[in-house]
Design an enzyme around this catalytic site. Structure first.
Site, mmCIF file in Angstrom:
data_model
loop_
_atom_site.group_PDB
_atom_site.id
_atom_site.type_symbol
_atom_site.label_atom_id
_atom_site.label_comp_id
_atom_site.label_asym_id
_atom_site.label_seq_id
_atom_site.Cartn_x
_atom_site.Cartn_y
_atom_site.Cartn_z
ATOM 1 N N TRP A 9 0.829 -1.227 0.000
ATOM 2 C CA TRP A 9 0.000 0.000 0.000
ATOM 3 C C TRP A 9 0.856 1.268 0.000
ATOM 4 O O TRP A 9 0.337 2.363 -0.162
ATOM 5 C CB TRP A 9 -0.925 0.010 1.230
ATOM 6 C CG TRP A 9 -2.025 -1.007 1.187
ATOM 7 C CD1 TRP A 9 -2.249 -1.952 0.223
ATOM 8 C CD2 TRP A 9 -3.074 -1.178 2.155
ATOM 9 N NE1 TRP A 9 -3.365 -2.696 0.537
ATOM 10 C CE2 TRP A 9 -3.880 -2.239 1.717
ATOM 11 C CE3 TRP A 9 -3.394 -0.540 3.363
ATOM 12 C CZ2 TRP A 9 -5.005 -2.671 2.436
ATOM 13 C CZ3 TRP A 9 -4.509 -0.975 4.084
ATOM 14 C CH2 TRP A 9 -5.302 -2.023 3.618
ATOM 15 N N LYS A 10 2.141 1.130 0.234
ATOM 16 C CA LYS A 10 3.044 2.294 0.323
ATOM 17 C C LYS A 10 2.478 3.294 1.344
ATOM 18 O O LYS A 10 1.883 2.877 2.326
ATOM 19 C CB LYS A 10 3.243 2.918 -1.062
ATOM 20 C CG LYS A 10 3.657 1.856 -2.100
ATOM 21 C CD LYS A 10 4.145 2.440 -3.376
ATOM 22 C CE LYS A 10 4.554 1.299 -4.302
ATOM 23 N NZ LYS A 10 5.198 1.745 -5.519
ATOM 24 N N HIS A 99 13.051 -1.665 -0.777
ATOM 25 C CA HIS A 99 12.218 -1.190 -1.891
ATOM 26 C C HIS A 99 12.950 -0.045 -2.603
ATOM 27 O O HIS A 99 13.615 0.760 -1.957
ATOM 28 C CB HIS A 99 10.856 -0.723 -1.365
ATOM 29 C CG HIS A 99 9.894 -0.475 -2.476
ATOM 30 N ND1 HIS A 99 9.908 0.684 -3.211
ATOM 31 C CD2 HIS A 99 8.912 -1.250 -3.008
ATOM 32 C CE1 HIS A 99 8.968 0.606 -4.147
ATOM 33 N NE2 HIS A 99 8.350 -0.554 -4.037
ATOM 34 N N GLU A 101 11.999 2.666 -3.728
ATOM 35 C CA GLU A 101 11.673 4.023 -3.246
ATOM 36 C C GLU A 101 12.512 4.362 -2.019
ATOM 37 O O GLU A 101 12.917 5.515 -1.827
ATOM 38 C CB GLU A 101 10.164 4.123 -2.963
ATOM 39 C CG GLU A 101 9.388 4.230 -4.268
ATOM 40 C CD GLU A 101 7.992 3.633 -4.243
ATOM 41 O OE1 GLU A 101 7.469 3.351 -3.152
ATOM 42 O OE2 GLU A 101 7.427 3.436 -5.338
ATOM 43 N N GLY A 180 5.030 2.208 -10.754
ATOM 44 C CA GLY A 180 4.128 3.356 -10.699
ATOM 45 C C GLY A 180 4.105 4.166 -11.986
ATOM 46 O O GLY A 180 3.568 5.275 -12.024
ATOM 47 N N GLY A 241 1.554 -2.585 -6.218
ATOM 48 C CA GLY A 241 1.411 -1.275 -5.581
ATOM 49 C C GLY A 241 0.029 -0.703 -5.861
ATOM 50 O O GLY A 241 -0.961 -1.060 -5.212
ATOM 51 N N GLY A 242 -0.041 0.174 -6.853
ATOM 52 C CA GLY A 242 -1.282 0.898 -7.156
ATOM 53 C C GLY A 242 -2.525 0.020 -7.222
ATOM 54 O O GLY A 242 -3.566 0.368 -6.645
HETATM 55 P P1 PGA Z 1 3.228 -0.383 -8.659
HETATM 56 O O1 PGA Z 1 4.223 -0.570 -7.421
HETATM 57 O O2 PGA Z 1 2.455 -1.661 -8.792
HETATM 58 O O3 PGA Z 1 2.358 0.775 -8.287
HETATM 59 O O4 PGA Z 1 4.075 -0.112 -9.857
HETATM 60 C C1 PGA Z 1 4.856 -1.787 -7.176
HETATM 61 C C2 PGA Z 1 5.817 -1.637 -6.021
HETATM 62 O O5 PGA Z 1 6.492 -0.607 -5.934
HETATM 63 O O6 PGA Z 1 5.923 -2.522 -5.156
#
Ligand code: PGA
Length: 261
Positions: A9-10, A99, A101, A180, A241-242
């Site tokens: 979910w970030k 991750h 990020e 993303g 993610g999204g």
């Molecule tokens: P995303 O993110 O599906 O939004 O591209 C995946 C992730 O960073 O784990």
């Protein structure tokens, strides 16, 4: 191998929103998928305990919970950090480590990732499985050295690690250019790197151990492209993610994983 679909979910969904989303996922998920697909929800730290509570309340489903990060020290003067025992107490079964990020925005290094993996595996309480993220930038991909780059990330994340007593890790291949961005790796591109990761894991730990380490793909996976990605060799699930922020999309991906068994 049993597939794993994990929703990252970030930094989305506060406690109230997280509880509602977890409830929707738990309620709408078809129990029959459980036999072939493991499911994990990986919300922000503050949501771990309430989300765990919601999932425990619905005892019919077996959904795991994870943390998105952890610090490697046990406790002490580390303002703003959270330890393995703390995420364990909150109910985490998995923990994302490294991750992209965090590597890119927060300066996390391969050495940090290695410390965190070791802290998780050395923890003597309930098993928390690290989900180690690796992946190259677009520059590295274009230049052609992406396999080498990703293999080095895997090797350094697992330096000094001994996988014994059934302790395992999960590796998630997440090409940074696909996260993303809506641009997904093609199934062939993803499969090539995931298979290379498996070969490296076999070199490191031997066939017996490596054969039950799951390698996930992550990066703009959604209900539309999940089937093509989850049906190629080397990919044992997805880190989403999204598309994990909508119960319907997340469940659809789980259903696709079930159909790709
Ligand atoms: P995303 O993110 O599906 O939004 O591209 C995946 C992730 O960073 O784990």
């Amino acid at each position: 191998m049993k597939k794993l679909i994990a929703g990252n979910w970030k930094m989305n969904c506060g406690i109230a929103e997280g509880v509602v989303l977890a409830q929707e996922i738990s309620y709408e998920l078809d129990k029959s998928y459980e036999e072939f697909v493991d499911v994990a929800i990986i919300p922000p730290f503050l949501d771990i305990k309430p989300v765990r509570g919601v999932l425990d309340f619905d005892k019919r489903k077996n959904i795991s919970v994870g943390a998105q990060n952890v610090y490697f020290k046990e406790n002490g003067a580390y303002t703003g950090e959270i330890s393995v025992s703390m995420i364990s107490e909150a109910g985490a079964d998995f923990c994302i480590v490294g991750h992209s990020e965090r590597r890119n925005l927060l300066g996390e290094t391969n050495a940090d990732v290695n410390d965190k993996v070791k802290a998780l595996l050395d923890y003597s309480g309930k098993v928390i499985t690290p989900i180690i993220c690796v992946g190259e930038t677009l520059d590295i991909r274009d230049e052609g050295s992406y396999i080498d780059f990703v293999e080095k990330q895997v090797v350094s994340a697992l330096a000094g690690v001994d996988l014994f007593d059934g302790k395992r890790v999960v590796v998630a291949y997440e090409p940074i250019w696909a996260i993303g961005t809506g641009r997904t790796a093609t199934p062939e591109e993803a499969s090539e790197v995931c298979l290379a990761i498996k070969t490296k894991l076999t070199e490191l730990f031997g066939e017996n151990v490596a054969s039950d380490i799951r390698v996930l793909y992550g990066g703009s996976m959604n209900e539309g492209n999940a089937e093509s990605l989850l049906s190629v060799p080397g990919i044992d699930g997805g880190l989403i993610g999204g598309a994990s922020l909508k119960a319907g999309s997340f469940i659809q991906i789980i259903k696709v994983a079930y159909n790709c068994r």
